[in-house]
Motif scaffolding. Structure first.
Motif, PDB file in Angstrom:
ATOM      1  N   LEU A 134      -0.522   3.436  -3.258  1.00  0.00           N
ATOM      2  CA  LEU A 134      -1.588   4.410  -2.999  1.00  0.00           C
ATOM      3  C   LEU A 134      -1.262   5.825  -3.470  1.00  0.00           C
ATOM      4  CD1 LEU A 134      -2.992   3.190   0.443  1.00  0.00           C
ATOM      5  CD2 LEU A 134      -3.812   2.706  -1.867  1.00  0.00           C
ATOM      6  N   GLN A 179       0.822  -1.213   0.000  1.00  0.00           N
ATOM      7  CA  GLN A 179       0.000   0.000   0.000  1.00  0.00           C
ATOM      8  C   GLN A 179       0.853   1.258   0.000  1.00  0.00           C
ATOM      9  OE1 GLN A 179      -3.095  -0.296   2.991  1.00  0.00           O
ATOM     10  NE2 GLN A 179      -3.522  -2.428   2.442  1.00  0.00           N
ATOM     11  N   THR A 235      -5.900  -3.839   0.295  1.00  0.00           N
ATOM     12  CA  THR A 235      -5.257  -2.944  -0.662  1.00  0.00           C
ATOM     13  C   THR A 235      -6.257  -2.497  -1.717  1.00  0.00           C
ATOM     14  OG1 THR A 235      -3.101  -3.987  -0.308  1.00  0.00           O
ATOM     15  CG2 THR A 235      -3.381  -2.721  -2.338  1.00  0.00           C
ATOM     16  N   ALA A 239      -7.101   1.354  -2.384  1.00  0.00           N
ATOM     17  CA  ALA A 239      -6.851   1.909  -3.716  1.00  0.00           C
ATOM     18  C   ALA A 239      -8.128   2.485  -4.320  1.00  0.00           C
ATOM     19  CB  ALA A 239      -6.270   0.838  -4.630  1.00  0.00           C
ATOM     20  N   ALA A 242      -8.648   5.724  -2.948  1.00  0.00           N
ATOM     21  CA  ALA A 242      -7.687   6.689  -3.494  1.00  0.00           C
ATOM     22  C   ALA A 242      -7.990   7.068  -4.932  1.00  0.00           C
ATOM     23  CB  ALA A 242      -6.271   6.119  -3.400  1.00  0.00           C
TER      24      ALA A 242
END
Length: 305
Positions: free
Chosen positions: A101, A97, A123, A127, A130
């Motif tokens: 990220l 990560q 993850t 993600a 993000a």
């Protein structure tokens, strides 16, 4: 000059960014081209990937490389923080990560449609938060129920890639009765698990997983039999870029061609895949493969005229 709001890569120890441009509106899956195959650019934020490990191992260099792909016309950028080459060591979750990220966030802010290449639900969730819209999971038959729940809850797209084992075990799991039919059946069995978790068909993409629990000959059989993967209600993605079976084909002087010498062969596979009906290709060299899918689309259009 217009620039990205948080453009890294300009310090004394970083690679320069490409010429910065004004951020574009966020790309969407629904906005992907419908008149040609989609090109997914591979962005490995790792020190040990088989083809380009170490080239983009920092956030700054990875973001710069991702922006170059984006500006070169990549429809999707696939960001991964863990090598999936045969025999590779797993990366701790927090390290994966830490790698991906910042890259996902920066590319999504620039307007790119971003995929995260991960086998971990945590993850994938981070993600997606993000800015990623797609989860590209190499787990295959080992895909977890937690991943299925994460994708369903987020409303993300999911790539079901065929694989039978982890990076250390996959090489010994290549026994098939009929490689095309067995791979298809196993891929659809994973698809069914994600369906049951609430992921709709239109958000599921199939990938036969070239190079994962397959011999070189089996990879060629799968390419010849790609038509079997069409017609199941899902887009089909093909990832052959720079893989070992291409290097073995291009052996010279007793040595397989190195990864970077396999790009022309990758373009040839792209053309074959598109001709078979593939929705997209996952590649390292975005420019050459984008040219190839445009040529294939134009030729197909001329044939129908």
């Amino acid at each position: 000059m217009d620039s990205l709001a948080a453009a890294p890569g300009t310090g004394p120890n970083t690679s320069p960014l490409p010429v910065l441009r004004k951020p574009r509106p966020r790309a969407t899956f629904e906005g992907l081209p419908s008149d040609r195959a989609v090109v997914m650019g591979i962005l490995n934020v790792t020190p040990d990937s088989f083809s380009d490990g170490g080239q983009n191992a920092t956030a700054d260099t990875a973001i710069a490389a991702g922006l170059r792909m984006f500006y070169a016309g990549a429809d999707i950028i696939d960001v991964g923080g863990e090598s999936t080459r045969p025999g590779s060591e797993p990366v701790p979750e927090d390290e994966e990560q830490r790698r991906v990220l910042p890259v996902v966030e920066a590319l999504a802010k620039a307007g790119a449609l971003v995929s995260v290449d991960t086998r971990r639900a945590s993850t994938a969730r981070a993600a997606i938060a993000a800015g990623a819209s797609i989860v590209n999971d190499v787990s295959g038959l080992l895909a977890t129920d937690e991943m299925a729940r994460a994708v369903a809850e987020a409303g993300a797209y999911y790539i079901v890639m065929h694989n039978r084992g982890d990076s250390k075990a996959m090489g010994g799991l290549t026994e098939y009765t009929s490689v095309v039919q067995d791979v298809l059946a196993e891929t659809l069995s994973v698809r069914d698990r994600f369906r049951a978790a609430g992921v709709p068909d239109e958000r599921i993409i199939l990938d036969p997983g070239l190079g994962f629990a397959k011999t070189a000959e089996q990879n060629w059989e799968l390419l010849a039999g790609l038509g079997a993967f069409m017609g199941h209600g899902h887009p089909v993605l093909v990832g052959a870029s720079r893989k070992r079976f291409l290097g073995e084909l291009l052996t010279s002087g007793g040595k397989a061609a190195p990864p970077q010498a396999r790009d022309a062969a990758t373009v040839a596979v792209t053309m074959l895949s598109v001709a078979a009906g593939a929705w997209g290709v996952r590649v390292h060299d975005v420019g050459a493969n984008l040219d190839a899918v445009k040529v294939a689309a134009r030729a197909a259009g001329a044939a129908k005229a």
